[in-house]
Design a protein around this motif. Structure first.
Motif, PDB file in Angstrom:
ATOM      1  N   SER A 148       0.842  -1.203   0.000  1.00 35.81           N
ATOM      2  CA  SER A 148       0.000   0.000   0.000  1.00 35.81           C
ATOM      3  C   SER A 148       0.874   1.248   0.000  1.00 35.81           C
ATOM      4  O   SER A 148       0.854   2.052   0.931  1.00 35.81           O
ATOM      5  N   LEU A 149       1.646   1.400  -1.092  1.00 36.52           N
ATOM      6  CA  LEU A 149       2.533   2.543  -1.230  1.00 36.52           C
ATOM      7  C   LEU A 149       1.858   3.594  -2.108  1.00 36.52           C
ATOM      8  O   LEU A 149       1.338   3.282  -3.183  1.00 36.52           O
ATOM      9  N   LYS A 150       1.862   4.828  -1.651  1.00 36.80           N
ATOM     10  CA  LYS A 150       1.167   5.884  -2.378  1.00 36.80           C
ATOM     11  C   LYS A 150       1.943   6.353  -3.604  1.00 36.80           C
ATOM     12  O   LYS A 150       1.366   6.834  -4.572  1.00 36.80           O
ATOM     13  N   LYS A 151       3.251   6.221  -3.567  1.00 33.39           N
ATOM     14  CA  LYS A 151       4.069   6.715  -4.673  1.00 33.39           C
ATOM     15  C   LYS A 151       4.055   5.739  -5.855  1.00 33.39           C
ATOM     16  O   LYS A 151       4.081   4.520  -5.677  1.00 33.39           O
ATOM     17  N   HIS A 152       4.017   6.306  -7.048  1.00 30.84           N
ATOM     18  CA  HIS A 152       4.056   5.526  -8.278  1.00 30.84           C
ATOM     19  C   HIS A 152       5.428   5.660  -8.938  1.00 30.84           C
ATOM     20  O   HIS A 152       6.080   6.705  -8.845  1.00 30.84           O
ATOM     21  N   ILE A 153       5.834   4.613  -9.619  1.00 26.53           N
ATOM     22  CA  ILE A 153       6.994   4.666 -10.505  1.00 26.53           C
ATOM     23  C   ILE A 153       6.471   4.760 -11.931  1.00 26.53           C
ATOM     24  O   ILE A 153       5.715   3.892 -12.376  1.00 26.53           O
ATOM     25  N   VAL A 154       6.830   5.823 -12.637  1.00 23.49           N
ATOM     26  CA  VAL A 154       6.415   5.994 -14.037  1.00 23.49           C
ATOM     27  C   VAL A 154       7.567   5.553 -14.926  1.00 23.49           C
ATOM     28  O   VAL A 154       8.656   6.134 -14.886  1.00 23.49           O
ATOM     29  N   ILE A 155       7.324   4.517 -15.707  1.00 26.28           N
ATOM     30  CA  ILE A 155       8.322   3.987 -16.638  1.00 26.28           C
ATOM     31  C   ILE A 155       7.919   4.410 -18.041  1.00 26.28           C
ATOM     32  O   ILE A 155       6.811   4.087 -18.496  1.00 26.28           O
ATOM     33  N   SER A 156       8.791   5.134 -18.718  1.00 28.34           N
ATOM     34  CA  SER A 156       8.391   5.767 -19.982  1.00 28.34           C
ATOM     35  C   SER A 156       9.342   5.470 -21.131  1.00 28.34           C
ATOM     36  O   SER A 156      10.542   5.255 -20.940  1.00 28.34           O
ATOM     37  N   ALA A 157       8.756   5.461 -22.336  1.00 30.66           N
ATOM     38  CA  ALA A 157       9.514   5.375 -23.584  1.00 30.66           C
ATOM     39  C   ALA A 157       8.632   5.964 -24.680  1.00 30.66           C
ATOM     40  O   ALA A 157       7.457   5.609 -24.778  1.00 30.66           O
ATOM     41  N   HIS A 158       9.156   6.861 -25.466  1.00 32.81           N
ATOM     42  CA  HIS A 158       8.323   7.445 -26.527  1.00 32.81           C
ATOM     43  C   HIS A 158       8.224   6.482 -27.698  1.00 32.81           C
ATOM     44  O   HIS A 158       9.176   5.778 -28.037  1.00 32.81           O
ATOM     45  N   TYR A 159       7.036   6.459 -28.319  1.00 28.82           N
ATOM     46  CA  TYR A 159       6.819   5.544 -29.437  1.00 28.82           C
ATOM     47  C   TYR A 159       6.851   6.236 -30.793  1.00 28.82           C
ATOM     48  O   TYR A 159       6.897   5.584 -31.837  1.00 28.82           O
ATOM     49  N   ASP A 160       6.804   7.557 -30.812  1.00 28.76           N
ATOM     50  CA  ASP A 160       6.788   8.279 -32.086  1.00 28.76           C
ATOM     51  C   ASP A 160       8.187   8.380 -32.684  1.00 28.76           C
ATOM     52  O   ASP A 160       9.199   8.221 -31.991  1.00 28.76           O
ATOM     53  N   HIS A 161       8.233   8.650 -33.980  1.00 29.75           N
ATOM     54  CA  HIS A 161       9.524   8.924 -34.632  1.00 29.75           C
ATOM     55  C   HIS A 161       9.297   9.930 -35.758  1.00 29.75           C
ATOM     56  O   HIS A 161       8.361  10.740 -35.700  1.00 29.75           O
ATOM     57  N   GLU A 162      10.116   9.910 -36.771  1.00 28.54           N
ATOM     58  CA  GLU A 162      10.160  10.985 -37.777  1.00 28.54           C
ATOM     59  C   GLU A 162       9.223  10.788 -38.951  1.00 28.54           C
ATOM     60  O   GLU A 162       9.065  11.700 -39.772  1.00 28.54           O
ATOM     61  N   GLY A 163       8.652   9.596 -39.099  1.00 26.97           N
ATOM     62  CA  GLY A 163       7.709   9.383 -40.184  1.00 26.97           C
ATOM     63  C   GLY A 163       8.356   9.225 -41.543  1.00 26.97           C
ATOM     64  O   GLY A 163       9.403   8.587 -41.677  1.00 26.97           O
ATOM     65  N   ILE A 164       7.727   9.806 -42.560  1.00 21.40           N
ATOM     66  CA  ILE A 164       8.205   9.714 -43.941  1.00 21.40           C
ATOM     67  C   ILE A 164       8.645  11.100 -44.403  1.00 21.40           C
ATOM     68  O   ILE A 164       7.885  12.073 -44.310  1.00 21.40           O
TER      69      ILE A 164
ATOM     70  N   ASP B 110      16.212   1.922 -33.284  1.00 16.80           N
ATOM     71  CA  ASP B 110      16.806   2.252 -31.985  1.00 16.80           C
ATOM     72  C   ASP B 110      16.053   3.403 -31.338  1.00 16.80           C
ATOM     73  O   ASP B 110      15.820   3.411 -30.125  1.00 16.80           O
ATOM     74  N   ASP B 111      15.635   4.364 -32.152  1.00 18.05           N
ATOM     75  CA  ASP B 111      14.958   5.576 -31.674  1.00 18.05           C
ATOM     76  C   ASP B 111      13.494   5.584 -32.122  1.00 18.05           C
ATOM     77  O   ASP B 111      13.165   6.145 -33.149  1.00 18.05           O
ATOM     78  N   ASN B 112      12.538   5.033 -31.392  1.00 18.10           N
ATOM     79  CA  ASN B 112      12.763   4.445 -30.090  1.00 18.10           C
ATOM     80  C   ASN B 112      11.929   3.165 -29.955  1.00 18.10           C
ATOM     81  O   ASN B 112      11.331   2.902 -28.923  1.00 18.10           O
ATOM     82  N   ALA B 113      11.891   2.400 -31.060  1.00 17.97           N
ATOM     83  CA  ALA B 113      11.251   1.092 -30.955  1.00 17.97           C
ATOM     84  C   ALA B 113      11.945   0.249 -29.892  1.00 17.97           C
ATOM     85  O   ALA B 113      11.309  -0.572 -29.220  1.00 17.97           O
TER      86      ALA B 113
ATOM     87  N   ASN C  21      10.677   8.661 -12.098  1.00 15.08           N
ATOM     88  CA  ASN C  21      10.522   8.385 -13.521  1.00 15.08           C
ATOM     89  C   ASN C  21      11.736   7.621 -14.011  1.00 15.08           C
ATOM     90  O   ASN C  21      12.879   7.978 -13.721  1.00 15.08           O
ATOM     91  N   ILE C  22      11.491   6.551 -14.754  1.00 19.97           N
ATOM     92  CA  ILE C  22      12.549   5.790 -15.415  1.00 19.97           C
ATOM     93  C   ILE C  22      12.251   5.847 -16.905  1.00 19.97           C
ATOM     94  O   ILE C  22      11.191   5.397 -17.350  1.00 19.97           O
ATOM     95  N   ASN C  23      13.165   6.402 -17.678  1.00 15.87           N
ATOM     96  CA  ASN C  23      12.919   6.664 -19.092  1.00 15.87           C
ATOM     97  C   ASN C  23      13.939   5.928 -19.964  1.00 15.87           C
ATOM     98  O   ASN C  23      15.124   5.873 -19.632  1.00 15.87           O
ATOM     99  N   PHE C  24      13.457   5.356 -21.076  1.00 20.95           N
ATOM    100  CA  PHE C  24      14.337   4.683 -22.041  1.00 20.95           C
ATOM    101  C   PHE C  24      14.236   5.392 -23.383  1.00 20.95           C
ATOM    102  O   PHE C  24      13.133   5.605 -23.896  1.00 20.95           O
ATOM    103  N   ASP C  25      15.363   5.695 -23.977  1.00 19.86           N
ATOM    104  CA  ASP C  25      15.372   6.292 -25.306  1.00 19.86           C
ATOM    105  C   ASP C  25      16.675   5.915 -25.990  1.00 19.86           C
ATOM    106  O   ASP C  25      17.736   6.435 -25.645  1.00 19.86           O
ATOM    107  N   MET C  26      16.590   4.980 -26.933  1.00 22.42           N
ATOM    108  CA  MET C  26      17.745   4.472 -27.672  1.00 22.42           C
ATOM    109  C   MET C  26      18.618   3.601 -26.781  1.00 22.42           C
ATOM    110  O   MET C  26      19.588   4.064 -26.187  1.00 22.42           O
ATOM    111  N   ILE C  27      18.289   2.318 -26.716  1.00 26.10           N
ATOM    112  CA  ILE C  27      19.035   1.384 -25.868  1.00 26.10           C
ATOM    113  C   ILE C  27      19.415   0.116 -26.637  1.00 26.10           C
ATOM    114  O   ILE C  27      19.792  -0.883 -26.028  1.00 26.10           O
TER     115      ILE C  27
ATOM    116  N   PHE D 163      17.982   5.968 -19.320  1.00 23.90           N
ATOM    117  CA  PHE D 163      18.891   5.005 -19.928  1.00 23.90           C
ATOM    118  C   PHE D 163      18.945   5.231 -21.436  1.00 23.90           C
ATOM    119  O   PHE D 163      17.901   5.309 -22.101  1.00 23.90           O
ATOM    120  N   GLY D 164      20.166   5.341 -21.975  1.00 23.75           N
ATOM    121  CA  GLY D 164      20.320   5.543 -23.407  1.00 23.75           C
ATOM    122  C   GLY D 164      21.765   5.370 -23.835  1.00 23.75           C
ATOM    123  O   GLY D 164      22.674   5.265 -23.000  1.00 23.75           O
TER     124      GLY D 164
END
Length: 316
Positions: A119-135, A145-148, A202-208, A274-275
């Motif tokens: 019963s911990l009130k604090k959350h850990i937010v684990i994030s990674a962006h899914y968008d990229h540059e398109g066409i 790698d960035d960022n699949a 917050n724990i964030n992944f971008d290019m690993i 992490f990157g």
């Protein structure tokens, strides 16, 4: 004068989005072949398949507001459902509107929730962006790698948590519009869909997914020293390095505001990012699945899991 100011503002905002190009230095370190972990807490073949799928031409570079981005959200939500990840506050999708470079966009974050066993009130937010540059100019920027690679890691964590429920409540956030100025992460933080005082980390992944010297960087521990024990106590496979740096306290390029951890940091929320250092395919149409280094990528994800195991034992 207004044009000059506007151009300067555009340049400034662009440098904040995604990872900044690394400084022009020559790394003379001899490449080392990394050994794998003896055991992985996730299906390594599935991990690679996630990246292969999300960085395929069918997803059209995953640019915000496109059909490819919609397909990506569907893929992530399908994986979350299979792994018993619940939607945050009743819906996986958090929509938002914004403007970038004079164009209006509709973005959508994907937010999953895993209830902690304590019963911990604090959350850990684990994030990674899914968008990229398109066409661009008829070329698809697949962004393996960035960022699949980061999204694949988030799904692997969902797989791990299914068998090993965390003590803390965990939010798995696949943010949209990182490439357009971290818009999805800023909207998440500003929307208070999760009150700021309930976010412990917050724990964030971008290019690993690749590095010729088998070096993965973790940013933030030198700024939030209470997190160091979670990093320093893990054992790494031979030939694989987890390095602290790029946090503005060394002579390396600073990454403190370079990805989706920045909005959390600006609110005083501790983060670990992490990157890898930028490679020759960064933001180019050649950032394809075939360039991912399987053992390095699998080791990166397992290393992150080992750190998270330790973090989950801590109080925030």
């Amino acid at each position: 004068m207004k044009i000059t100011i506007k151009l300067l503002l555009v340049v400034f905002l662009f440098t904040l989005s995604c990872k900044k190009p690394q400084e022009a230095t020559v790394n003379t370190t001899t490449s080392v072949v990394s050994k794998p972990y003896k055991n992985y807490d996730f299906n390594t073949n599935a991990l690679l398949q996630h990246v292969k799928t999300l960085s395929s031409n069918a997803y059209e570079g995953r640019r915000t507001g496109t059909r490819g981005a919609e397909k990506t959200r569907d893929y992530i939500i399908n994986q979350f459902n299979q792994l018993n990840v619940k939607p945050l506050n009743g819906s996986f999708e958090q929509s938002f509107s914004f403007k970038a470079w004079g164009k209006a966009y509709e973005g959508v974050n994907v937010l999953g929730f895993i209830k902690g066993t304590d019963s911990l009130k604090k959350h850990i937010v684990i994030s990674a962006h899914y968008d990229h540059e398109g066409i661009k100019k008829d070329k698809i920027y697949n962004g393996a790698d960035d960022n699949a690679s980061g999204v694949g890691a988030s799904i692997a964590l969902a797989e791990y948590f299914k068998q090993n429920p965390p003590k803390h409540n965990v939010v798995l956030a696949a943010f949209d519009a990182e490439e357009l100025g971290l818009k999805g992460a800023y909207h998440f933080v500003d929307s208070k869909i999760l009150p700021i005082n309930q976010i412990g980390l917050n724990i964030n992944f971008d290019m690993i997914g690749r590095n010729k010297n088998n070096e993965l960087y973790v940013v933030g521990a030198n700024l939030y020293e209470q997190l160091k024990p979670a990093i320093n106590s893990i054992s790494l496979p031979e030939g694989f390095s987890l390095l602290s740096g790029h946090d503005g306290l060394d002579n390396k390029e600073g990454w403190v505001t370079s990805s989706d951890h920045a909005p959390f940091h600006k609110k005083g929320i501790p983060f670990l990012y992490f990157g890898v250092e930028d490679h020759e395919d960064y933001h180019k149409p050649t950032d394809d699945f075939e360039k991912i280094k399987p053992v390095f990528y699998q080791n990166s994800v397992q290393t992150i899991i080992e750190v998270i195991k330790n973090l989950d034992e801590m109080s925030f």
